[in-house]
Design an enzyme around this catalytic site. Structure first.
Site, short mmCIF file in Angstrom:
data_model
loop_
_atom_site.label_atom_id
_atom_site.label_comp_id
_atom_site.label_asym_id
_atom_site.label_seq_id
_atom_site.Cartn_x
_atom_site.Cartn_y
_atom_site.Cartn_z
N THR A 43 14.58 4.69 4.01
CA THR A 43 15.27 3.73 3.14
C THR A 43 16.68 4.22 2.80
OG1 THR A 43 13.13 3.22 2.16
CG2 THR A 43 15.06 2.48 0.95
N HIS A 46 19.02 3.65 5.59
CA HIS A 46 19.48 2.24 5.61
C HIS A 46 20.60 2.03 4.61
CE1 HIS A 46 16.29 1.00 8.23
NE2 HIS A 46 15.33 1.26 7.36
N HIS A 68 15.10 8.62 -3.86
CA HIS A 68 13.90 8.36 -4.67
C HIS A 68 12.79 9.39 -4.48
CE1 HIS A 68 13.31 6.16 -0.88
NE2 HIS A 68 12.07 6.58 -0.99
N CYS A 98 6.50 -4.17 -13.77
CA CYS A 98 6.86 -4.81 -15.05
C CYS A 98 5.75 -4.65 -16.08
CB CYS A 98 7.18 -6.29 -14.83
SG CYS A 98 5.74 -7.33 -14.48
N CYS A 112 3.71 -5.57 -7.73
CA CYS A 112 4.28 -6.29 -8.89
C CYS A 112 5.36 -7.27 -8.44
CB CYS A 112 4.87 -5.25 -9.85
SG CYS A 112 5.95 -5.95 -11.10
N ARG A 205 9.54 13.81 17.98
CA ARG A 205 8.61 13.32 16.96
C ARG A 205 7.15 13.50 17.40
NH1 ARG A 205 10.74 8.28 13.52
NH2 ARG A 205 12.30 9.47 12.41
N GLY A 270 4.62 -0.65 8.82
CA GLY A 270 5.95 -0.79 9.43
C GLY A 270 6.67 -2.03 8.93
N ILE A 294 0.34 -3.16 4.08
CA ILE A 294 0.32 -2.04 3.14
C ILE A 294 1.70 -1.89 2.51
CG2 ILE A 294 -0.11 0.43 2.85
CD1 ILE A 294 -2.58 -0.98 3.90
ZN LIG Z 1 10.76 7.01 0.57
ZN LIG Z 2 4.40 -6.83 -12.60
#
Ligand SMILES: [Zn+2]
Ligand SMILES: [Zn+2]
Length: 349
Positions: A43, A46, A68, A98, A112, A205, A270, A294
């Site tokens: 992420t 990106h 993160h 939330c 959420c 990989r 993915g 997922i």
């Molecule tokens: Zn991550």
């Molecule tokens: Zn929520």
């Protein structure tokens, strides 16, 4: 005001900026974490490259601090932050729910409707300090070094995907050998899978798949390789019981589906760049398969399971860490990931 080093997305174009910023002030229900290690996720790449996904997702949040994946120490707690104490070693669940929507109130906080993602929608962990809702702080075993604990997020994604159905005694195809796919190989082996078939198009990989115990390794980029035939041969012509997709590639999805046995389970983590063609009738309906999407990690069922695999040494996350840099060297890490010469890159402030 106290200052800290931090990594910012300051402009709607490729790149990043390392600069000083005020140490965040915590609100009630938040804790302040002194970041000891943070790691680069797909992420973040990106966001760094400012690709079409990032343009759509983060334009309105710029300027902000991204990142993160984290491990650190709690140095300040707000009011009402039960269960978390100063000095605790913690990582972050990155989905900030939330708490009041339908999904949150029915045990599905990870999907959420109003979710905010740490380092995507809020200031993140590429910094010396980060403020986090106390409910999102996950207390780590102090025996696990920070540079390993930061890589728990991809492990969590793998745990959620692998254990969304049965694994023991099953033949399993795993497409996409990034950090999450490699963790999935280790988890399937630890959980008693019969045969794990790892598929990617990158030899570097696939080396991690081997390291983590994959029984069959298929490099789809090798000239003359027929991925579907190799999977069918490896499963005695039956097809795999379980198909796990981490590649986010239409060809991988369709190969996985075509080589899944009738009545099998497909779990898809993915993320695909755009809609694509799938043979729903023969690939899914008549085969009577079960397909699950997922998203993230179950809060916090997934984290308890991940902790068990980590603390018992059944999954050796440290093997995924290919590079360790100082936080200000982050751009070096991004470039290594762009060239696909690294797996997990850890940054230490
Ligand atoms: Zn991550
Ligand atoms: Zn929520």
């Amino acid at each position: 005001m106290e200052k800290m080093l931090s990594v910012w997305k300051t402009a709607p174009k490729a790149g990043l900026e390392v600069k000083e910023a005020p140490v965040p002030k915590i609100k009630d229900n938040e804790v302040l974490i002194k970041v000891k290690a943070t790691s680069i996720c797909g992420t973040d790449l990106h966001i760094y490259e400012y690709d079409p996904w990032a343009q759509k997702r983060i334009a309105k949040n710029i300027p902000y601090i991204f990142g993160h994946e984290v491990a650190g120490e709690v140095v300040e707690v707000g009011k009402g932050t039960g269960g978390i104490s100063i000095g605790d070693h913690v990582s972050a669940e990155t989905h900030i729910p939330c708490g009041y929507c339908y999904q949150c109130r029915t045990g599905n906080e990870h999907i959420c409707q109003n979710v905010k993602i740490l380092g995507v929608d809020t200031n993140g962990t590429f910094a010396q300090y980060v403020a986090l809702p106390y409910k999102n702080a996950w207390i780590n075993d102090k025996k696990i070094p920070h540079w390993i604990a930061t890589a728990q997020e991809p492990l969590g994604n793998a745990v959620h995907t692998v254990f969304s159905g049965e694994v023991a005694g099953k033949t399993i195809t795993i497409f996409g050998m990034g950090p999450i796919g490699a963790c999935a190989v280790a988890l399937c082996k630890a959980a008693g899978a019969d045969k794990v078939i790892a598929i990617d198009r990158d030899e570097f990989r696939l080396g991690f798949a081997k390291e983590f115990g994959a029984d069959v390794i298929i490099n789809g980029a090798t000239p003359g390789t027929d991925t579907r035939k190799e999977i069918m041969d490896a499963t005695n012509g039956l097809g795999a019981d379980v198909f796990l997709e981490f590649a986010g590639a239409p060809a991988a999805f369709n190969d996985g589906l075509a080589t899944l046995r009738a009545g099998g389970r497909a779990s898809i983590l993915g993320v695909f760049p755009k809609p694509f063609e799938v043979d729903v009738t023969d690939g899914m309906v008549f085969k009577g398969i079960t397909l699950t999407g997922i998203n993230g990690r179950k809060m916090y069922d997934t984290w308890y399971k991940a902790r068990s695999f980590l603390s018992t040494g059944k999954v050796k996350l440290e093997k995924l860490v290919t590079h360790r840099f100082k936080l200000f060297e982050i751009e070096k890490g991004m470039q290594i990931l762009q060239k696909k010469e690294g797996m997990k890159i850890v940054l230490e402030p």
